[in-house]
Design a protein around this motif. Sequence first.
Motif, short mmCIF file in Angstrom:
data_model
loop_
_atom_site.label_atom_id
_atom_site.label_comp_id
_atom_site.label_asym_id
_atom_site.label_seq_id
_atom_site.Cartn_x
_atom_site.Cartn_y
_atom_site.Cartn_z
N LEU A 2 0.84 -1.21 0.00
CA LEU A 2 0.00 0.00 0.00
C LEU A 2 0.87 1.26 0.00
O LEU A 2 0.57 2.24 -0.70
N ASP A 43 -0.12 -2.23 10.57
CA ASP A 43 -1.00 -2.46 9.42
C ASP A 43 -1.68 -1.14 9.11
O ASP A 43 -2.48 -0.64 9.91
N LEU A 45 -4.08 -0.33 7.43
CA LEU A 45 -5.53 -0.39 7.38
C LEU A 45 -6.16 -0.46 8.77
O LEU A 45 -7.37 -0.29 8.92
N GLU A 46 -5.34 -0.69 9.80
CA GLU A 46 -5.86 -0.80 11.16
C GLU A 46 -5.41 0.34 12.07
O GLU A 46 -5.69 0.32 13.27
N TYR A 80 -3.63 8.72 3.71
CA TYR A 80 -4.95 8.16 4.02
C TYR A 80 -6.05 8.69 3.10
O TYR A 80 -7.06 8.02 2.87
N LEU A 83 -5.76 6.25 0.37
CA LEU A 83 -6.37 4.96 0.72
C LEU A 83 -7.90 5.04 0.70
O LEU A 83 -8.58 4.08 0.31
N GLU A 88 -9.57 1.36 0.20
CA GLU A 88 -8.85 0.47 1.11
C GLU A 88 -9.30 0.68 2.55
O GLU A 88 -9.27 -0.24 3.37
N VAL A 89 -9.67 1.91 2.91
CA VAL A 89 -10.20 2.21 4.24
C VAL A 89 -11.49 2.99 4.09
O VAL A 89 -11.75 3.60 3.04
N THR A 90 -12.31 2.95 5.11
CA THR A 90 -13.58 3.69 5.08
C THR A 90 -13.56 4.89 6.01
O THR A 90 -14.42 5.77 5.92
N ASP A 92 -10.89 7.81 7.89
CA ASP A 92 -9.56 8.44 7.99
C ASP A 92 -9.17 8.53 9.47
O ASP A 92 -9.83 9.24 10.24
#
Length: 293
Positions: A2, A43, A45-46, A80, A83, A88-90, A92
């Motif tokens: 990413l 990660d 995304l986390e 972000y 992303l 990739e993420v919902t 921020d």
Amino acid sequence: MLIKSFLDYLRYERNYSEKTVLAYGEDIKQLQEFAQEEYGKFDPLEVEGELIREWIVSLMDRGYTSTSVNRKLSSLRSFYKYLLRQGEVTVDPLRKITGPKNKKPLPVFLKESEMDKLLDDTDFGEGFKGCRDRLIIEMFYATGMRLSELIGLDDKDVDFSASLVKVTGKRNKQRLIPFDEELGRSMREYVNVRNEAVPIRSDAFFVRKNGKRLYRSIVACLVKRNLSKVVTVKKRSPHVLRHTFATAMLNNGADLGSIKELLGHESLATTEVYTHTTFEELKKVYNQAHPRA
């Protein structure tokens, strides 16, 4: 992957310079190293806001300035946003993060001993110009007036009998500033020399050899030239003398309210910056003089 795809996006789609792309990558890498050190994993995304806040605190503890921290946060915000666009993420993780406030630089001022050396031991030259230039320095230091206020003075604004000078400040607000006997003598001497050297002149108190009012660049230049004789600080402007006046007043027992009125500040909060200045000087003295410092 990413992070690499984000940096490729900056490099090939946004046409960022290689230096800028590397800086973005280094900022994200710093967060990655912090997360791995603190939590054993990273990660993208986390990532949550709490991790970002802890990272900010760690950076400040390590001596990073607020400007540097905010630049790093800017890199993360861009990451972000990318992303989010990629799906990739919902959420921020930086949406509720506020960076540290940038500190305002403290005012530059001269020490009283440096002003004494400048006014008592410095040769300003003979005749009208030398007398005028010395008085300008002394007037800035003794009254704290602004450059625009000094060049805007007319003869009618100086009341020798009451030892008061009327200045017109920002938004045409006028105020009265008292002056002491020493400045009064210097002003009378200048007026006598001026009237003899420049018999035909404008209504201005400070004039050029041709009798016309001084303009900003002349005053700024003569202040810089003369301050250079006693100090090495980079900033050597008329405003430094205004700061010097306020700091000297505060150091010698004047209250903030009085200094506010003399300077023509709208708010006491503006004047309070000088308390920070004098505290910084106090800390220097303590660190130099105390055996356990």
